[in-house]
Design an enzyme around this catalytic site. Structure first.
Site, mmCIF file in Angstrom:
data_model
loop_
_atom_site.group_PDB
_atom_site.id
_atom_site.type_symbol
_atom_site.label_atom_id
_atom_site.label_comp_id
_atom_site.label_asym_id
_atom_site.label_seq_id
_atom_site.Cartn_x
_atom_site.Cartn_y
_atom_site.Cartn_z
ATOM 1 C CE1 TYR A 1 -4.328 -1.276 0.193
ATOM 2 C CE2 TYR A 1 -3.288 -2.917 1.602
ATOM 3 C CZ TYR A 1 -4.361 -2.497 0.828
ATOM 4 O OH TYR A 1 -5.455 -3.306 0.692
ATOM 5 C CD GLU A 2 3.538 2.287 -3.950
ATOM 6 O OE1 GLU A 2 3.456 3.301 -4.661
ATOM 7 O OE2 GLU A 2 4.237 1.293 -4.252
ATOM 8 C CG HIS A 3 -1.542 6.318 -2.772
ATOM 9 N ND1 HIS A 3 -0.846 7.486 -2.947
ATOM 10 C CD2 HIS A 3 -1.177 5.499 -3.799
ATOM 11 C CE1 HIS A 3 -0.099 7.402 -4.033
ATOM 12 N NE2 HIS A 3 -0.257 6.193 -4.560
#
Length: 305
Positions: free
Chosen positions: A154-156
């Protein structure tokens, strides 16, 4: 006198039985090679990628995302769907590559940067509902595909650190306890919001996380070997006791590229017994290059690891 002897005995025993932390942090090279595959739907297959028999090899399917599969996908609170190229990377192809190469394991990665034309947000309704949905939906996919592990990318985020920590920590713990997966990794990079979420997760659940796929290619392009080694030292300190893997991006768009000294840095780390493995983003892009850097990476890892 007896008390003194007891004290001496205890001191000696302590000296010869190192603590768990010192065992975990002991330097050791590894022959682990990992490669993300399937995110760009350009017909790459497992069989396209060269695999040496003398390395430990992980394919990481990219991505399973907790969104629906419509043209404007919305979040599904832990109900994961397959967004990788499942035509070319199907359950039968997973079984086939694992049967052909006993050293190959296959994982799936959760999240990623984007889905359709928007960001892939981590957006749970509650910890309990997300974990419950994620455990059941992922168990189904992992068993269908005969997978071995998961990766968290996950990046956001539309959730705070604690929520992310508990959702992901409980998910990994439950899947391991149920015997569904045998390993888990996380894939952070040097961004304030990203790091704060992953470091919170690491502090509480680091003992459940086997590898840190740190995205060193998210640093600026054209960094030097010494800068790369400084960054590695920083992240090894951040993820204290963890196996921080080094990485490059196939298209050379960031970080230290193989043509500019990546393997020099790897050799240096190997001489210091700190090369815990190499991973690549991604097979989809490497295909056009004939996977030459994958071959070079594995050759380096295989030497007296």
């Amino acid at each position: 006198m007896e008390f003194l002897m007891l004290l001496i005995t205890l001191v000696v025993l302590q000296a010869i039985s190192p603590s768990h932390a010192s065992i975990q942090a002991a330097p050791a090279n590894s022959n682990l090679f990992r490669e993300y595959i399937g995110a760009e739907s350009n017909n790459v297959r497992f069989t396209d990628v060269p695999i040496r028999s003398d390395v430990e090899f992980h394919f990481i399917l990219s991505f399973a995302i907790d969104h629906d599969t419509s043209n404007s996908p919305s979040s599904t609170n832990g109900k994961f769907n397959i967004f990788w190229d499942s035509d070319n990377l199907s359950p039968s192809q997973v079984s086939s590559i694992k049967n052909r190469h006993s050293n190959v394991k296959v994982a799936l990665s959760l999240g990623g940067d984007s889905v359709e034309n928007g960001y892939a947000y981590f957006n749970p309704s509650s910890v309990n509902s997300w974990v419950s949905n994620a455990v059941s939906s992922l168990t189904r996919v992992i068993k269908q595909y005969n997978l071995d592990g998961i990766d968290i990318d996950y990046e956001h985020f539309q959730a705070d650190h604690d929520t992310f920590t508990e959702c992901i920590g409980q998910l990994i713990t439950t899947l391991k306890r149920n015997g569904v997966i045998s390993f888990a990794s996380i894939a952070p990079f040097a961004n304030g919001q990203v790091q704060s979420h992953y470091l919170a997760l690491w502090r509480k659940y680091g003992h459940q996380i086997d590898y840190v796929n740190f995205q060193f290619y998210a640093y600026d392009q054209d960094i030097s070997v010494s800068q790369f080694l400084d960054y590695f030292e920083t992240q090894t300190s951040n993820y204290n006791g963890g196996k921080v893997l080094v990485s490059f991006i196939s298209d050379g768009s960031g970080g230290l590229s193989p043509s500019d000294g990546f393997f020099t840095a790897c050799s240096k780390l190997k001489s210091q017994k700190q090369l815990h493995g190499i991973f690549v983003w991604s097979a989809d892009d490497s295909k056009a290059e004939g996977f030459r850097y994958e071959k070079q990476s594995q050759a380096l890892l295989a030497i007296h690891h």
